[in-house]
Write a protein that holds these residues in place. Structure first.
Motif, mmCIF file in Angstrom:
data_model
loop_
_atom_site.group_PDB
_atom_site.id
_atom_site.type_symbol
_atom_site.label_atom_id
_atom_site.label_comp_id
_atom_site.label_asym_id
_atom_site.label_seq_id
_atom_site.Cartn_x
_atom_site.Cartn_y
_atom_site.Cartn_z
ATOM 1 N N PHE A 190 5.794 1.186 -13.866
ATOM 2 C CA PHE A 190 4.685 0.626 -14.632
ATOM 3 C C PHE A 190 3.452 1.540 -14.543
ATOM 4 N N GLY A 191 3.132 1.977 -13.336
ATOM 5 C CA GLY A 191 1.958 2.835 -13.148
ATOM 6 C C GLY A 191 2.099 4.171 -13.847
ATOM 7 N N ASN A 192 3.298 4.752 -13.785
ATOM 8 C CA ASN A 192 3.513 6.045 -14.437
ATOM 9 C C ASN A 192 3.394 5.923 -15.960
ATOM 10 N N SER A 193 3.853 4.807 -16.516
ATOM 11 C CA SER A 193 3.713 4.589 -17.966
ATOM 12 C C SER A 193 2.239 4.489 -18.341
ATOM 13 N N VAL A 238 -1.881 6.708 -9.454
ATOM 14 C CA VAL A 238 -0.831 5.685 -9.453
ATOM 15 C C VAL A 238 -0.410 5.304 -8.031
ATOM 16 N N ASP A 239 -0.053 6.308 -7.228
ATOM 17 C CA ASP A 239 0.495 6.003 -5.905
ATOM 18 C C ASP A 239 -0.550 5.374 -4.982
ATOM 19 N N ARG A 240 -1.798 5.852 -5.074
ATOM 20 C CA ARG A 240 -2.845 5.250 -4.243
ATOM 21 C C ARG A 240 -3.138 3.819 -4.697
ATOM 22 N N THR A 241 -3.012 3.550 -5.986
ATOM 23 C CA THR A 241 -3.173 2.173 -6.476
ATOM 24 C C THR A 241 -2.086 1.281 -5.883
ATOM 25 N N ILE A 242 -0.857 1.780 -5.883
ATOM 26 C CA ILE A 242 0.261 0.999 -5.325
ATOM 27 C C ILE A 242 0.050 0.734 -3.832
ATOM 28 N N PHE A 243 -0.349 1.761 -3.090
ATOM 29 C CA PHE A 243 -0.550 1.580 -1.646
ATOM 30 C C PHE A 243 -1.606 0.507 -1.379
ATOM 31 N N LYS A 244 -2.681 0.523 -2.165
ATOM 32 C CA LYS A 244 -3.735 -0.482 -1.961
ATOM 33 C C LYS A 244 -3.223 -1.885 -2.290
ATOM 34 N N LEU A 245 -2.544 -2.025 -3.418
ATOM 35 C CA LEU A 245 -2.071 -3.349 -3.839
ATOM 36 C C LEU A 245 -1.090 -3.943 -2.829
ATOM 37 N N VAL A 246 -0.205 -3.105 -2.314
ATOM 38 C CA VAL A 246 0.825 -3.604 -1.401
ATOM 39 C C VAL A 246 0.253 -3.837 -0.003
ATOM 40 N N ASN A 247 -0.470 -2.862 0.520
ATOM 41 C CA ASN A 247 -0.941 -2.976 1.903
ATOM 42 C C ASN A 247 -2.053 -4.001 2.078
ATOM 43 N N ASN A 248 -2.741 -4.343 1.002
ATOM 44 C CA ASN A 248 -3.773 -5.393 1.080
ATOM 45 C C ASN A 248 -3.258 -6.741 0.593
ATOM 46 N N ASN A 249 -1.932 -6.852 0.484
ATOM 47 C CA ASN A 249 -1.295 -8.123 0.090
ATOM 48 C C ASN A 249 -1.824 -8.664 -1.238
ATOM 49 N N MET A 250 -2.183 -7.765 -2.139
ATOM 50 C CA MET A 250 -2.655 -8.214 -3.452
ATOM 51 C C MET A 250 -1.480 -8.519 -4.379
ATOM 52 N N LEU A 251 -0.299 -8.051 -3.999
ATOM 53 C CA LEU A 251 0.921 -8.367 -4.732
ATOM 54 C C LEU A 251 1.954 -8.930 -3.766
ATOM 55 N N SER A 252 2.684 -9.936 -4.220
ATOM 56 C CA SER A 252 3.775 -10.496 -3.420
ATOM 57 C C SER A 252 4.977 -10.716 -4.332
ATOM 58 N N LYS A 253 6.039 -11.260 -3.789
ATOM 59 C CA LYS A 253 7.265 -11.440 -4.577
ATOM 60 C C LYS A 253 7.048 -12.349 -5.777
ATOM 61 N N LYS A 254 6.050 -13.227 -5.712
ATOM 62 C CA LYS A 254 5.818 -14.138 -6.843
ATOM 63 C C LYS A 254 5.279 -13.391 -8.083
ATOM 64 N N ILE A 271 -2.882 -7.830 -12.476
ATOM 65 C CA ILE A 271 -3.441 -7.378 -11.190
ATOM 66 C C ILE A 271 -3.357 -5.853 -11.101
ATOM 67 N N PHE A 272 -2.205 -5.307 -11.483
ATOM 68 C CA PHE A 272 -2.031 -3.851 -11.423
ATOM 69 C C PHE A 272 -3.016 -3.153 -12.352
ATOM 70 N N ILE A 273 -3.127 -3.638 -13.586
ATOM 71 C CA ILE A 273 -4.011 -3.000 -14.564
ATOM 72 C C ILE A 273 -5.456 -3.014 -14.073
ATOM 73 N N SER A 274 -5.877 -4.120 -13.468
ATOM 74 C CA SER A 274 -7.256 -4.224 -12.958
ATOM 75 C C SER A 274 -7.542 -3.143 -11.910
ATOM 76 N N GLU A 275 -6.614 -2.986 -10.954
ATOM 77 C CA GLU A 275 -6.827 -1.975 -9.903
ATOM 78 C C GLU A 275 -6.689 -0.558 -10.453
ATOM 79 N N TYR A 276 -5.758 -0.380 -11.380
ATOM 80 C CA TYR A 276 -5.570 0.934 -12.006
ATOM 81 C C TYR A 276 -6.847 1.362 -12.729
#
Length: 323
Positions: A190-193, A238-254, A271-276
């Motif tokens: 998604f981020g690469n697109s 992209v990758d730094r956005t992913i690290f932030k979203l995952v490590n700060n629990n901004m994204l979960s399985k839901k 959520i991803f678009i906002s941080e991106y």
């Protein structure tokens, strides 16, 4: 500053006089056309003829993504910045083997540098990444285009293997694209697109032709220079956005669906678009311009640097993080 517009619901883009509207089942919203740089459609969006003519006249690229978040194509306005000289020189640098290899090597050098910078940032924060960093530092970027692409592949592979050390959750084994098989593959796709379309919009603001590339092979039905540029900026955007979203629990399985592979659902995409977008708007003090510029503008500057190289004004050096 103009910003991209992200449309995540189904609807219609329509024009009345000199005003653009987005209309769906529940709302009719006016779009400030002079405040947007591009439109990214994640829902099923139709364009009335008046709207498409208006957008093309205003030079706004409209990008379309399928329901899985994969890039499908663009409505690309006629080229507004014409320079036959730049296109001729750009093509000349593609056709000349040594000239093409020089640019391709610079691209891979930029990728390697920016990946290492990212990994060393997390290494300083206590992550044990020494093995992966050493493997990447050993890579000697040389040879023909195929050899450089192999080198690039090994660099990315080492970087991806380090994700399980950097990330606090969502195990990641290997890169799988169609379909993404787990949460991290889904986020990467998604981020690469998103970044691909951001680069395409920035290239539109230069004299460069987006289909004449140097590391990736130019081919029909894609803007391969966007792929070249996007790879340089993936580690910091992209990758730094992913690290932030995952490590700060901004994204979960839901925030994912697990039917055909693993994909972000609508809330997850928002959520991803906002941080991106926040990442694109992040500013740094530029070393030579002596002013603050956004990450997004750095992409356009990369285009300007390449044009200077073609015109023999200044030899191209790919973007490398200095902070």
């Amino acid at each position: 500053m103009k910003n991209p517009l992200y449309i995540t619901s189904h609807g219609i883009l329509s024009r009345k006089d000199n005003t653009l509207y987005f209309i769906n089942e529940t709302d009719k919203k006016q779009i400030p056309i002079h405040a947007i740089s591009e439109i990214n459609c994640f829902g099923k969006v139709s364009l009335k003829s008046g709207a498409s003519t208006f957008l093309m006249k205003e030079g706004i690229v409209v990008n379309f993504f399928n329901k899985y978040g994969f890039y499908e194509g663009s409505l690309y306005p006629k080229i507004k910045l014409n320079s036959g000289l730049v296109v001729v020189r750009q093509s000349e640098h593609y056709l000349d083997v040594k000239k093409r290899q020089y640019i391709a090597k610079e691209f891979v050098e930029g990728i390697k540098h920016n990946i290492l910078k990212t990994m060393k940032y997390y290494s300083k924060k206590g992550k044990n990444l020494d093995e992966y960093i050493e493997n990447i530092e050993k890579e000697n970027i040389d040879g023909d285009i195929a050899q450089m692409m192999s080198c690039e592949g090994r660099i990315w592979n080492n970087f991806y293997q380090s994700f399980n050390v950097i990330l606090r959750k969502f195990p990641f084994n290997k890169r799988e694209i169609r379909p993404p098989i787990d949460e991290i593959n889904s986020l990467l796709s998604f981020g690469n697109s998103l970044l691909y379309t951001t680069v395409l919009s920035e290239l539109y603001q230069t004299y460069l032709h987006p289909s004449v590339s140097f590391l990736h092979e130019p081919s029909e039905r894609r803007f391969s220079l966007s792929l070249d540029f996007a790879d340089i900026f993936k580690p910091i955007i992209v990758d730094r956005t992913i690290f932030k979203l995952v490590n700060n629990n901004m994204l979960s399985k839901k925030h994912f669906t697990y039917d055909v592979g693993c994909l972000l659902n609508d809330k997850g995409k928002q959520i991803f678009i906002s941080e991106y977008q926040k990442k694109l708007e992040t500013t740094i003090m530029h070393q030579t311009l002596n002013k603050k510029v956004s990450y997004k503008y750095l992409i356009r500057l990369e285009g300007y640097k390449l044009i200077k190289h073609f015109l023999k004004d200044k030899q191209y050096e790919s973007f490398k993080m200095w902070w």
